[in-house]
Design a protein around this motif. Sequence first.
Motif, PDB file in Angstrom:
ATOM      1  N   ALA A  57       7.386 -30.207  -5.384  1.00 57.74           N
ATOM      2  CA  ALA A  57       7.515 -30.045  -6.874  1.00 57.74           C
ATOM      3  C   ALA A  57       8.265 -28.877  -7.365  1.00 57.74           C
ATOM      4  O   ALA A  57       9.169 -29.443  -8.675  1.00 57.74           O
ATOM      5  N   ALA A  58       8.825 -27.804  -6.474  1.00 58.30           N
ATOM      6  CA  ALA A  58      10.484 -27.179  -6.861  1.00 58.30           C
ATOM      7  C   ALA A  58      11.389 -28.197  -6.473  1.00 58.30           C
ATOM      8  O   ALA A  58      12.330 -28.001  -7.221  1.00 58.30           O
ATOM      9  N   ILE A  59      11.272 -29.340  -5.650  1.00 65.57           N
ATOM     10  CA  ILE A  59      12.255 -30.397  -5.386  1.00 65.57           C
ATOM     11  C   ILE A  59      12.409 -31.119  -6.491  1.00 65.57           C
ATOM     12  O   ILE A  59      13.137 -31.483  -6.980  1.00 65.57           O
ATOM     13  N   ARG A  60      11.072 -31.653  -7.411  1.00 62.85           N
ATOM     14  CA  ARG A  60      10.943 -32.262  -8.377  1.00 62.85           C
ATOM     15  C   ARG A  60      11.539 -31.675  -9.816  1.00 62.85           C
ATOM     16  O   ARG A  60      12.852 -32.219 -10.493  1.00 62.85           O
ATOM     17  N   ASP A  61      11.582 -30.770  -9.413  1.00 66.96           N
ATOM     18  CA  ASP A  61      12.430 -29.735 -11.094  1.00 66.96           C
ATOM     19  C   ASP A  61      13.669 -28.689 -10.435  1.00 66.96           C
ATOM     20  O   ASP A  61      13.594 -28.944 -11.932  1.00 66.96           O
ATOM     21  N   ALA A  62      13.652 -29.131  -9.265  1.00 64.02           N
ATOM     22  CA  ALA A  62      14.784 -28.414  -9.143  1.00 64.02           C
ATOM     23  C   ALA A  62      16.675 -29.221  -9.653  1.00 64.02           C
ATOM     24  O   ALA A  62      16.244 -30.435 -10.394  1.00 64.02           O
ATOM     25  N   ALA A  63      17.467 -28.498 -10.273  1.00 63.48           N
ATOM     26  CA  ALA A  63      18.947 -29.304 -10.706  1.00 63.48           C
ATOM     27  C   ALA A  63      18.984 -30.370 -10.271  1.00 63.48           C
ATOM     28  O   ALA A  63      19.444 -29.490  -9.107  1.00 63.48           O
TER      29      ALA A  63
END
Length: 130
Positions: free
Chosen positions: A117-123
């Motif tokens: 989720a952090a990778i997907r939401d990262a800029a």
Amino acid sequence: MKWITERDALIAQTLAFVQSVTGKKDDLRPPESPPAAFAVVTTEIVTVQAIAAETDPPPAVSPPAPEARPVQVPPPRTGGDFRTEMQARIASFRKHQERFEREREEYCAATLTKVRAAIRDAAPPPPAAK
């Protein structure tokens, strides 16, 4: 090297004490080179022992007798009883290990979900400058 002289003084002091208590002077010999402080220490010990010998010893108090406790002897085990207990312990151990394995898997899955989720939401990364 000061510790060596302190060690030799302690050994000499201990030997002098043992000789004064047992009265035997032939069996024990001090180290080859006794330090200069040996005579002072020995004199102090003799003085203390002389003073201690002049005082009245305290009355001897015997410790109270311990209460007699009956020794508990476990009943003899039969072969089947021992086998049943071991099987129950092994089953309990396996169940415990399975619980640990399940908790590790759940933790790993939750951690991977958070990372994804952090990778997907990262800029997106900034464009490379040329």
